[in-house]
Design an enzyme around this catalytic site. Structure first.
Site, PDB file in Angstrom:
ATOM      1  CD  GLU A 119      37.397  25.392  66.943  1.00  0.00           C
ATOM      2  OE1 GLU A 119      36.999  24.997  68.055  1.00  0.00           O
ATOM      3  OE2 GLU A 119      38.557  25.792  66.740  1.00  0.00           O
ATOM      4  CD  GLU A 134      39.275  29.783  66.618  1.00  0.00           C
ATOM      5  OE1 GLU A 134      39.910  29.004  67.367  1.00  0.00           O
ATOM      6  OE2 GLU A 134      38.060  29.994  66.733  1.00  0.00           O
TER       7      GLU A 134
END
EC number: 3.2.1.4
Length: 418
Positions: free
Chosen positions: A239, A350
């Site tokens: 991320e 995710e």
């Protein structure tokens, strides 16, 4: 987990033809308590994903039924069909799995990782058999749920004992390697995920913080260690956010080159974009264009896979129990079109939601779409199991009792493949 706050709400319009209402493609067309239209638009048919949710699937010709309500711990029979507008993909995605978290505990979104807060999912971590049994969980997921991939998050600081640019710490890497080897022993693919948000203690890699050389040193060592393991998958970074995407792409290029030059010449490598890897922003924020320029040393893009995340709650943060969207219209459909046009593939590493009916509905629909488009989507990895306990809002950790495990309702209803 994804901290993006750009909500993507599912558009659920109803078309009327004559006196009878018709549902749009991918819209809901049935299920317990459903009072809306049950007829699907031409070219699609109503397929049941679970007793509470049926969906208009393009190209589908039959209506399937679930063997049980989705809240139970046993296995659901889920519908699969082939879209007439995409290549045949009836076999579904190649990879399905779960994040086995714990070595990343203590990491925050500014890239600070407090190593004393690491809570490894290794049952015998301290010799007392009182830590979470991540390897046992993976064995259950493989044997009982048909899963084929696990993502193993870890903090950069943990691996080098807080020595930026230094060698892998022998004690730390030996502990983390126990989890990797446990994963490999099951025949699964194992993603080594550096969970630092493109940062080290607040500084952005290659953008005023750690240098690219310091970051590539880490990856050169990891690639050298696992060069002979064809099922180790290199997840460059978790991320990235608020980075200059073109500068970040140059960093990613240096990492890819370093991994390949270290002897890991053919393994999968994940390429993460900006904005918390949001699948919905991957094209619009420039990540797709910038990362498309990243290549192997020979100029090819073989096994360089775009790495995206997407949650299903109201603000896409992965912090709420309830889900509000299946992410198809706002993320996965436009991304699938772009991937096909550019002959590339992505993996969703995710995704998650609470163990509640709204998430079972939306997650099953999202997974169904990925399976329908497996020519461009390699798979999905749920968040999260490992060291998370039953109180965590997005827990996917199974409950163990002796030699048996019971899945959460979201896993058993949507993520499991058996």
């Amino acid at each position: 987990m994804n901290k993006s706050v750009a909500p993507l709400l599912l558009a659920a319009s109803i078309l009327y033809g004559g006196a009878a209402a018709q549902q749009t493609v991918w819209g809901q067309c049935g299920g317990i308590g459903w009072s809306g239209p049950t007829n699907c638009a031409p070219g699609s048919a109503c397929s049941t994903l679970n007793p509470y949710y049926a969906q208009c699937i393009p190209g589908a010709t039959t209506i399937t039924t679930s063997t049980r309500p989705p809240s139970g711990p046993t296995t659901t029979t889920r519908a699969t069909s082939t879209s007439s507008s995409t290549p045949p993909t009836s076999s579904g995605v190649r990879f399905a799995g779960v994040n086995i978290a714990g070595f990343d505990f203590g990491c925050t979104t500014d890239g600070t990782c407090v190593t004393s807060k690491v809570y490894p999912p290794l049952k015998n971590f301290t010799g007392s058999n009182n830590y979470p049994d991540g390897i046992g969980q993976m064995q259950h997921f493989v044997n009982d749920d048909g899963m084929t991939i696990f993502r193993l998050p870890v903090g950069w600081q943990y691996l080098v004992n807080n020595n930026l640019g230094g060698n892998l710490d022998s004690t730390s890497i030996s502990k983390y390697d126990q989890l990797v080897q446990g994963c490999l022993s099951l025949g699964a693919y194992c993603i080594v995920d550096i969970h630092n948000y493109a940062r080290w203690n607040g500084g952005i890699i290659g953008q005023g913080g750690p240098t690219n050389a310091q970051f590539t040193s880490l990856w050169s060592q990891l690639a050298s260690k696992y060069a002979s393991q064809s099922r180790v998958w290199f997840g460059i970074m978790n991320e990235p956010h608020d980075v200059n995407i073109n500068t970040w792409a140059a960093t990613v290029q240096e990492v890819v080159t370093a991994i390949r030059n270290a002897g890991a010449t053919s393994q999968f490598i994940s390429l993460p974009g900006n904005d918390w890897q949001s699948a919905g922003a991957f094209i619009s924020d420039g990540s797709a264009a910038a990362l498309s320029q990243v290549t192997n040393p020979d100029g090819s893009t073989t096994n360089l896979i775009f790495d995206v995340h997407k949650y299903l709650d109201s603000d896409n943060s992965g912090t709420h129990a309830e889900c509000t969207t299946n992410n198809i219209d706002g993320a996965f459909s436009p991304l699938a079109t772009w991937l096909r046009q550019n002959n590339r593939q992505a993996i969703l590493t995710e995704t998650g939601g609470g163990n509640v009916q709204s998430c079972i509905q939306d997650m099953c629909q999202q997974i169904q779409y990925l399976n329908q488009n497996s020519d461009v989507y390699l798979g999905y990895v749920g968040w999260g199991a490992g060291s998370f306990d039953s109180t965590y809002v997005l827990t996917e950790t199974p409950t163990g009792s002796g030699n048996s495990w019971t899945d959460t309702s979201l896993v058993s209803s949507c993520l499991a493949r058996k």
